[in-house]
Design a protein around this motif. Sequence first.
Motif, PDB file in Angstrom:
ATOM      1  N   SER A  53       6.179   0.199  -8.230  1.00 60.58           N
ATOM      2  CA  SER A  53       5.039  -0.972  -8.758  1.00 60.58           C
ATOM      3  C   SER A  53       3.941  -1.467  -7.920  1.00 60.58           C
ATOM      4  CB  SER A  53       5.736  -2.070  -9.599  1.00 60.58           C
ATOM      5  OG  SER A  53       6.269  -2.535  -8.497  1.00 60.58           O
ATOM      6  N   ALA A  54       4.314  -0.994  -6.635  1.00 65.11           N
ATOM      7  CA  ALA A  54       3.399  -1.392  -5.437  1.00 65.11           C
ATOM      8  C   ALA A  54       3.215  -3.063  -5.416  1.00 65.11           C
ATOM      9  CB  ALA A  54       2.022  -1.038  -5.472  1.00 65.11           C
ATOM     10  N   THR A  55       4.256  -3.648  -5.911  1.00 60.28           N
ATOM     11  CA  THR A  55       4.392  -5.254  -5.827  1.00 60.28           C
ATOM     12  C   THR A  55       4.885  -5.580  -4.464  1.00 60.28           C
ATOM     13  OG1 THR A  55       6.471  -5.091  -6.919  1.00 60.28           O
ATOM     14  CG2 THR A  55       4.625  -5.536  -8.289  1.00 60.28           C
ATOM     15  N   SER A  56       5.569  -4.805  -3.882  1.00 60.65           N
ATOM     16  CA  SER A  56       6.399  -5.269  -2.587  1.00 60.65           C
ATOM     17  C   SER A  56       6.465  -3.899  -1.474  1.00 60.65           C
ATOM     18  CB  SER A  56       7.732  -5.557  -2.702  1.00 60.65           C
ATOM     19  OG  SER A  56       8.026  -6.710  -3.715  1.00 60.65           O
ATOM     20  N   ALA A  57       6.204  -4.350  -0.406  1.00 65.25           N
ATOM     21  CA  ALA A  57       6.143  -3.362   0.893  1.00 65.25           C
ATOM     22  C   ALA A  57       7.147  -3.929   2.047  1.00 65.25           C
ATOM     23  CB  ALA A  57       4.961  -3.207   1.402  1.00 65.25           C
ATOM     24  N   TYR A  58       7.741  -3.187   2.605  1.00 64.18           N
ATOM     25  CA  TYR A  58       8.549  -3.184   3.674  1.00 64.18           C
ATOM     26  C   TYR A  58       8.217  -2.571   5.147  1.00 64.18           C
ATOM     27  CZ  TYR A  58      10.863  -4.793  -0.694  1.00 64.18           C
ATOM     28  OH  TYR A  58      11.182  -5.341  -1.832  1.00 64.18           O
ATOM     29  N   TYR A  59       8.365  -3.141   6.122  1.00 66.98           N
ATOM     30  CA  TYR A  59       7.980  -2.099   7.119  1.00 66.98           C
ATOM     31  C   TYR A  59       9.224  -2.576   8.335  1.00 66.98           C
ATOM     32  CZ  TYR A  59       3.240  -2.092   5.175  1.00 66.98           C
ATOM     33  OH  TYR A  59       2.271  -1.983   4.537  1.00 66.98           O
ATOM     34  N   ALA A  60       9.202  -1.522   9.358  1.00 62.72           N
ATOM     35  CA  ALA A  60      10.148  -1.912  10.290  1.00 62.72           C
ATOM     36  C   ALA A  60       9.242  -2.560  11.371  1.00 62.72           C
ATOM     37  CB  ALA A  60      10.175  -0.253  10.958  1.00 62.72           C
TER      38      ALA A  60
END
Length: 125
Positions: A53-60
């Motif tokens: 849904s592109a509502t949340s993103a996560y990164y190292a």
Amino acid sequence: VQLQASGGGLVQPGGSLRLSCAASGSIFSINAIGWFRQAPGKEREFVAAITWSATSAYYADSVIGRFTISRDNAKNTVSLQMNGLKPEDTAVYYCASTSSGNTLYYRKVNEYHYWGQGTLVTVSS
């Protein structure tokens, strides 16, 4: 689900690349797309993930502030914009999909069910 990763190449330190992951097939089952990378002699590691849904993103932690993950809804693609590349970013980059809705595990390799073929990113002068 079929995933096709593209966009890798050779770039100088400090340069940029944009990777793309095109999804096809049973895309209705996708809850998130993740990018992972594997350098020679090392284990595959998490880079970034985005909910379908592109509502949340996560990164190292190692890529925060340099990489941006995004989704093009119309094209069913997920992109990874990589800026400020470093030699230690050199690796084969893979995109993968998961049907899991458990965001706590989006950084885990084993959470993903389908994988693209990988695209090589080389950062070198």
